[in-house]
Design a protein around this motif. Structure first.
Motif, PDB file in Angstrom:
ATOM      1  N   TRP A  99      -7.799   2.300  11.225  1.00  0.00           N
ATOM      2  CA  TRP A  99      -6.505   2.754  10.289  1.00  0.00           C
ATOM      3  C   TRP A  99      -6.561   3.018   8.844  1.00  0.00           C
ATOM      4  N   LEU A 103      -6.814   6.306   6.376  1.00  0.00           N
ATOM      5  CA  LEU A 103      -6.392   6.221   5.367  1.00  0.00           C
ATOM      6  C   LEU A 103      -7.202   6.705   4.349  1.00  0.00           C
ATOM      7  N   TRP A 106      -7.964  10.336   4.141  1.00  0.00           N
ATOM      8  CA  TRP A 106      -6.624  11.093   3.782  1.00  0.00           C
ATOM      9  C   TRP A 106      -6.969  11.039   2.305  1.00  0.00           C
ATOM     10  N   THR A 107      -6.945   9.920   1.885  1.00  0.00           N
ATOM     11  CA  THR A 107      -6.816   9.801   0.343  1.00  0.00           C
ATOM     12  C   THR A 107      -7.988  10.605  -0.395  1.00  0.00           C
ATOM     13  N   MET A 129      -1.416   5.804  -2.431  1.00  0.00           N
ATOM     14  CA  MET A 129      -2.278   5.737  -1.208  1.00  0.00           C
ATOM     15  C   MET A 129      -3.430   4.319  -1.453  1.00  0.00           C
ATOM     16  N   ALA A 133      -3.763   1.086   0.738  1.00  0.00           N
ATOM     17  CA  ALA A 133      -4.953   0.587   1.319  1.00  0.00           C
ATOM     18  C   ALA A 133      -5.179  -0.779   0.954  1.00  0.00           C
ATOM     19  N   VAL A 181      -0.951   8.007   9.408  1.00  0.00           N
ATOM     20  CA  VAL A 181      -1.544   7.603   7.988  1.00  0.00           C
ATOM     21  C   VAL A 181      -1.258   8.938   7.265  1.00  0.00           C
ATOM     22  N   SER A 184       1.566   8.964   5.077  1.00  0.00           N
ATOM     23  CA  SER A 184       1.312   8.389   3.801  1.00  0.00           C
ATOM     24  C   SER A 184       1.155   9.322   2.714  1.00  0.00           C
TER      25      SER A 184
END
Lengths: 668, 179
Positions: A99, A103, A106-107, A129, A133, A181, A184
């Protein structure tokens, strides 16, 4: 040594997240470029350390390092390599690490692909974000550390749950998490916009591709889960309305509403508050899903380790993130202007209707999912909410949803002349009513089937109106080349994506209805050589033989299927017993086809070579997942629209080496 | 003001939800209340653990507050629970009857000699027949029966100090005081 490295890397990742979530946000508020410039490197740093940590855990599984508690519980020397890797996310701790990895991914993606955005927006988005995290990395470190050691070191691991030793389930969680995620990103854009007080078309345009991509992953993830349940669990079902499934379906519904609402906000500047609320809702539901799965407040077929301490941690985190964001919303939203006006009959209204319907369906699912908990908490006793409730709800709402879906693409923005719309929909109405009557009557099947008629009518309504919309769009273009030119034009991706995705919905409706209406199943006791007739086919059971897999023993049955004397399928359903976790597992024998599946699963040995078997005839069951895939392809088409990749025409080209701050100062 | 309330609605809904989720953390969805609670105890007649020729039946438990504890030597949690039973025998002022469940006579007697015997008497249910009537689905389980032979409470799993002090002992005191 390496597990300690992994643990240490995770701690460093937490430090990076702390930097990422604070300094750039503060910098964006008091306009300090140096602090804002920290956002991108911090995002990269966080990703690097999380990836390193994840790699350490993978290494521990590959080398069977049973001194690591998590590996000792879920790994095994005899596990095939692919499942050693998927075992990393086979249980609580590792799946959380995945996860966090996703995340961070994606960031970094946002940081990389946001060169056209003002630095204030980028730093705020990345900071939010980073906040998320922090929550998850500390959850890992403080309550569920996957690198915890164990002494004495066991000689062999406890093995991965046999249910998870399957390709479908190896890829299902990563896909689902990409979707969860990914939401987000939309959430962070929404928070950044609320903080900045600027909810405009530019914000909607930036959010759209991210939301769409996350939604595509979620779609694929849900489809994979459903497909896996179908072939692995051995009872031919493909959806349970289990809390964990609902937890993935709710963000999907909210995400679907968000996609459509974002389109309105981008094109017309309307629904801004509603859109921002949906963005908060979609990610909040993802988090809520995590809570429901991880805390053990609800019973579920998905047996995850549940622990009240972990539950409390996530609940507090949930309150901070969701409560905080909704407080921000309550504070900022009243100042947002209402945006473009529109008439009672317009594309805006139709989209709004469906948006509300989607949210209402989400609310009902949430209610059904949490009802057992609420009853228990209020001391009203124990209840369970099952299929009939959810199915009734769906049968009530879906027809309206599809009705509006047919009308939406044909209606104009702002105002639509009712007579004109009625003219355009005349053909769709005639065809759909005709098909409905045809399918409801006992012509192609025995007995009257109103659901089949309704499903047929809805699908034809949808497809015809989509064609009508395409014809209208291409009325000034000639032939195939005209179509191709239009297809490749800037801004066409969203349109064709919509077309394809809506077509997928039509396919899905047919699949779901036909399999429930016309599917046949039978539980039987068969002796070797015995035959049985089901759905116009003859099934011959040829006994069961013992076989051996890499880490399991299996009884493998042989079933020949004949139609009109000719063999159409040879099925080999298995019943496996894994060596370490001795749970019996079924592997159904499936003959997949475009218009029907034949599905056999092996039950119990009844003595004397006799076995109990379950035989299924499932018409159009593939259309359920086919529809899902088509919907995902539609989303992909929309997300790859060229206009998202192009620089805005007003922007001057930036010379190499120019500080980014200057380059983006002119943006929007 | 009403203008602003609209925007607070999502937050309010979430707060209600969060309260329920918090309550949910302390509830166990898997615990199903026994349908036997509030009903007369099922009748049984079995041999005694210590003497295969003597019998014990539900009549022995009637007319007073009593406890029926389901246990077995193969059950690890029962060993963990045993200490609490000794405490209960001392503090509870209530006779504890044992239902030795799907067990063998010799090791069970050995167990009581070694760990101490909190029981007034033990019924020997090697086939588990009586266990089925009582709705036992795993040892240990503890039933509390009032003076009229009605089951008042069922505790699933090992007794802990907490459950003893907070649930069992207060309930016993109440039942003893009742007519």
């Amino acid at each position: 040594m390496i597990p300690e490295l992994g643990n240490f890397a995770l701690i460093l990742a937490l430090c990076m997240a702390l930097v990422l979530s604070t300094l750039p946000m503060i910098g964006s508020l008091n306009n300090t470029p140096g602090w804002m410039a920290l956002a991108r490197p911090a995002a990269w740093g966080q990703f690097f350390f999380v990836a390193l940590s994840f790699a350490c855990l993978v290494q521990a599984f590959l080398t069977n390092d049973f001194s690591v508690h998590y590996v000792a519980t879920h790994g095994n020397t005899r596990l095939p390599t692919i499942y050693k890797i998927s075992a990393v996310w086979g249980a609580h701790e590792g799946s959380l690490l995945l996860w966090v990895l996703i995340l961070s991914g994606w960031t970094v993606a946002v940081s990389r692909l946001s060169r056209n955005l003002p630095i204030t927006v980028v730093s705020r988005v990345l900071a939010v974000m980073g906040l998320v995290a922090i929550g998850f990395i500390s959850f890992l470190l403080f309550t569920s550390n996957p690198f915890e050691r164990r002494f004495p070191v066991p000689l062999e691991g406890g093995d991965l749950n046999p249910l998870l030793q399957d390709f479908g389930l190896a890829v299902h969680p990563p896909m689902l998490y990409m979707g969860y995620v990914g939401m987000s990103v939309a959430f962070s854009f929404a928070i950044a916009a609320l903080v900045g007080g600027k909810l405009d078309a530019a914000w909607a345009r930036w959010s759209r591709p991210w939301t769409t991509v996350a939604w595509v992953f979620l779609t694929i993830g849900i489809c994979l889960g459903s497909w896996w349940a179908y072939y692995e669990l051995g009872w031919g079902g493909w959806w349970f309305w289990d809390p964990v499934e609902n937890a993935s379906f709710m963000p999907w519904l909210a995400g679907t509403a968000l996609l459509h609402s974002l389109a309105v906000t981008e094109k017309r500047g309307a629904f801004k508050r509603w859109t921002v609320l949906l963005a908060l809702l979609a990610f909040s539901l993802s988090l809520l899903g995590t809570f429901l799965v991880r805390s053990g407040v609800l019973t579920s077929v998905h047996a995850f380790a549940s622990d009240p301490a972990r539950g409390l941690f996530i609940l507090i985190f949930l309150c901070l993130v969701i409560g905080g964001s909704l407080t921000l919303y309550a504070w900022r939203a009243p100042a947002v202007s209402s945006g473009g006006r529109f008439d009672l009959l317009s594309r805006e209204t139709l989209l709004l209707c469906n948006n509300v319907l989607l949210v209402v369906i989400t609310a009902f699912i949430l209610l059904g999912t949490l009802a057992p908990l609420v009853y228990d908490a209020l001391g009203w006793g124990k209840i369970s909410v099952g299929f009939p409730w959810f199915t009734t709800m769906f049968v009530i709402f879906t027809p309206f949803l599809v009705l509006f879906m047919g009308m939406g693409p044909l209606a104009r923005w702002k105002r639509q002349d009712p007579g004109d719309l009625a003219r355009q929909l005349r053909l769709a109405l005639i065809l759909s009513v005709g098909t409905g009557i045809l399918l409801a009557l006992p012509l192609l099947h025995t007995g009257v089937s109103l659901p089949a008629g309704l499903a047929g009518a809805l699908s034809v309504w949808l497809v015809t109106s989509l064609f009508q919309s395409l014809r209208q769009r291409l009325r000034n273009r000639r032939g195939l080349s005209g179509f191709l030119r239009d297809f490749r034009a800037r801004g066409s991706g969203s349109y064709y994506g919509m077309l394809v995705a809506h077509f997928g919905v039509a396919v899905f409706i047919i699949g779901i209805t036909f399999v429930t209406q016309f599917g046949v199943e039978k539980d039987v006791r068969l002796s070797p050589g015995q035959t049985l007739e089901l759905a116009g086919r003859e099934f011959r059971f040829d006994g069961v033989e013992a076989t051996q897999g890499p880490n399991y023993r299996a009884d493998r049955g042989t079933v020949h299927v004949y139609r009109d004397g000719a063999e159409v399928a040879l099925l080999k359903p298995e019943k496996r017993t894994y060596l370490v976790q001795t749970k019996p597992m079924t592997e159904a024998g499936i003959d997949a086809g475009f218009t029907r599946d034949i599905y056999v699963s092996l039950g119990e040995a009844l003595g004397g070579g006799d076995w109990s078997l379950r035989l299924y005839y499932k018409p159009f069951v593939r259309w359920i997942w086919l529809g899902g895939i088509i919907i995902a392809i539609g989303g992909l088409l929309a997300a790859t629209d060229r206009r998202y990749r192009m620089k805005l025409p007003s922007r001057k080209p930036v010379a190499a080496g120019t500080p980014r701050k200057l380059a983006t100062a002119k943006g929007s | 003001m009403a203008r602003y309330l609209r925007y607070l609605a999502p937050l309010a809904i979430f707060i209600v939800l969060a309260v329920f989720l918090y309550r949910g953390l302390s509830l166990d969805p898997k615990v199903v209340p026994s349908p036997l609670v509030g009903k007369p105890m099922p009748a049984f007649t079995l041999t005694r653990l210590k003497d295969p020729d003597a019998s014990i039946s539900d009549a022995d438990l009637r007319g007073k507050v009593s406890i029926l504890n389901v246990w077995a030597t193969w059950c690890v949690s029962c060993r963990a629970e045993h200490e609490m039973l000794l405490v209960l025998a001392e503090k509870g002022k209530t006779g504890i009857y044992g239902l030795n469940y799907k067990d063998e006579r010799a090791p069970a007697q050995q167990w009581l000699r070694q760990l101490g015997d909190p029981y007034v008497a033990n019924a020997f249910d090697d086939t588990g027949r009586v266990g089925i009537d009582w709705g036992v689905y795993g040892a240990p389980e503890t039933f509390i029966i009032d003076k009229h032979g009605i089951i008042r409470h069922k505790h699933i799993g090992p007794l802990t100090e907490e459950s003893l002090n907070e649930e069992i002992l207060p309930l016993l005191a109440r039942l003893q005081a009742a007519p």
